[in-house]
Enzyme design. Structure first.
Site, PDB file in Angstrom:
ATOM      1  N   THR A 155      58.623  24.905  -6.160  1.00 53.12           N
ATOM      2  CA  THR A 155      59.958  25.505  -6.129  1.00 53.12           C
ATOM      3  C   THR A 155      60.025  26.817  -6.903  1.00 53.12           C
ATOM      4  OG1 THR A 155      62.190  25.198  -7.054  1.00 53.12           O
ATOM      5  CG2 THR A 155      60.458  23.891  -8.030  1.00 53.12           C
ATOM      6  N   TYR A 178      63.686  18.310 -12.656  1.00 53.22           N
ATOM      7  CA  TYR A 178      63.120  18.484 -11.309  1.00 53.22           C
ATOM      8  C   TYR A 178      62.064  19.585 -11.307  1.00 53.22           C
ATOM      9  CZ  TYR A 178      62.688  20.556  -6.706  1.00 53.22           C
ATOM     10  OH  TYR A 178      62.167  21.115  -5.567  1.00 53.22           O
TER      11      TYR A 178
END
Ligand code: UDP
Length: 325
Positions: free
Chosen positions: A117, A141
Site C-alpha cells: 500500500t 494495517y
C-alpha cells in the site's frame, strides 16, 4: 505453469484472476470467503476454499495444481478496523503471510507478488512518491503490510526466491465487462461511496475536510482503475517468470484528484447534482497521496488504459447497479 492467487475472490484479486484467464493462464484461487465472493471468480479458475495459513492445504494446492508462482492478495484492508483491533491485523496480514511464505519456500516457489500500500510511506515524504521515499506507516494495517515487505526481503536474500511488491494507491472502478467489482458492503472508499449516493442508496456524500493545504481544500489522491492495476500484476508476473529480481513498484497514474474533482466527475457522468455534506477531516487522512509511476512504466512497460476519471466512475456506478439488484 499455474499461478496461485490468494484472495482471488476479493476486489483486486478477482480482477487479476479474470485478466490472467483472459490471456489463457492457468489459475488456482485460494480464498476463505471471509469477504470474497465466489461468483466473482472466473469459472475457468480452479477454486480452493481455505486459509493461507493452512500450510498443509497450501502445499497440497501447490503440488496438486503444478503452481509455479504466487500472487498474494488475501488480507484485511480496513484502516480504522486495524486501529481498533490491531492484533487481528497482525494475525491476518503478518502471521498468516509468514505461514504462506514458509509453505511457498518449502514447496520451491520462486516467484511471489505481494499486495502492499501507498500508506507505507512517511506522511512528509516528497510527493509524488517514489519507491525509495522514506517509509513510516502509521496505521496497524500499513505497518502489517510493511512488516510483510521486510519479511519477504529477508526471505529473498536467504532463499532461491524472488518477489515483487506492488504498492497500490487509490484503487477504484470495476471490470469493464461487468464480471466483477467492489462488493464490500461496508465500503468507505470515495468513488464507491459516491456511486452509492449517485444511485440514491445513500442520501449524501460526506466530504471529509475542506481545509487541507491542497488547491481546493479537499484531500488529493491518485485514483487508479482496478483493471490497470490487474494488468500491472500480469506484467510483474511475466517479469519474475523471465528472471527479474526482487523489486517494488508504485501503482498509480501520477495524477492527483481532489474530492471535489471526483464529485464533479460523478455529476458529469450522471448529469445530476451529487448531494454532498461538508464535514471535518477524517482522522489519519493525509492531505495528498500521489504516485511517481516512472519505475513501473520503464521497467515493466506498464501503460494505463483506463485512466480517465469519468470511465472509472462510470464502471463503478455500473457495478454498483448490478451488484445490488
Ligand atoms: N473521502 C471523503 N468522503 C468519503 C470517503 C472518502 O471525503 O465518503 C475522502 C478522504 O478523506 C480522502 C479521499 O476521499 O481524502 C480518499 O479516501 P478513500 O477512503 O477513498 O481512500 P484512502 O485514501 O483513505 O485510502
Amino acid at each position: 505453469m499455474t499461478t496461485l492467487i490468494t484472495g482471488g475472490a476479493g476486489y483486486i484479486g478477482s480482477h487479476t484472476v479474470h485478466a490472467l484467464l483472459d490471456r489463457g493462464d492457468a489459475v488456482v484461487v485460494l480464498d476463505n470467503l471471509s469477504t470474497g465472493v465466489r461468483a466473482q471468480v472466473g469459472e475457468k479458475a480452479a477454486f480452493v476454499q481455505g486459509d493461507v495459513a493452512d500450510t498443509a492445504l497450501v502445499r497440497e494446492t501447490i503440488a496438486g495444481h503444478g503452481v509455479a508462482s504466487v500472487i498474494h492478495f488475501a488480507g484485511s484492508i480496513v484502516v480504522p478496523e486495524s486501529v481498533a483491533d490491531p492484533l487481528s491485523y497482525y494475525e491476518n496480514n503478518v502471521v498468516k503471510s509468514r505461514a504462506l511464505i514458509q509453505a511457498c519456500v518449502a514447496a520451491g516457489i520462486r516467484n511471489f507478488i505481494f499486495s502492499s500500500t501507498a500508506t507505507v510511506y512517511a506522511e512528509d515524504a516528497p510527493q509524488p512518491l517514489a519507491e525509495g521515499a522514506p517509509k513510516a506507516p502509521i496505521s496497524p494495517y500499513a505497518r502489517s503490510k510493511l512488516m510483510t515487505e521486510w519479511m519477504l526481503e529477508d526471505v529473498s536474500r536467504a532463499h532461491d526466491f524472488r518477489h515483487t511488491v506492488l504498492r497500490y494507491f487509490n484503487v477504484a472502478g470495476a471490470d469493464p465487462q461487468g464480471r466483477t467489482g467492489q462488493s464490500t458492503p461496508k465500503a468507505t472508499h470515495l468513488i464507491k461511496r459516491a456511486a452509492m449516493v449517485a444511485l440514491g442508496r445513500v442520501p449524501h456524500l460526506d466530504i471529509f475536510g475542506t481545509d487541507y493545504p491542497t488547491p481546493d481544500g479537499t484531500g488529493v489522491r491518485d485514483y487508479i482503475h482496478v483493471s490497470d492495476l490487474a494488468a500491472a500484476h500480469l506484467l510483474a508476473l511475466d517479469a519474475l517468470r523471465g528472471g527479474a529480481g526482487t523489486t517494488s513498484y508504485n501503482c498509480g497514474y501520477g495524477r492527483g484528484l481532489s474530492v471535489r474533482e471526483v464529485v464533479a466527475g460523478v455529476e458529469r457522468v450522471t448529469g445530476r447534482p451529487l448531494p454532498v455534506r461538508e464535514g471535518p477531516r477524517r482522522p489519519g487522512d493525509p492531505p495528498t497521496l500521489v504516485a511517481d509511476p516512472r519505475r513501473i512504466k520503464s521497467e515493466l512497460g506498464w501503460v494505463p488504459r483506463h485512466d480517465g476519471l469519468d470511465g472509472i466512475i462510470r464502471s463503478a456506478i455500473a457495478w454498483e447497479r448490478r451488484f445490488n439488484t
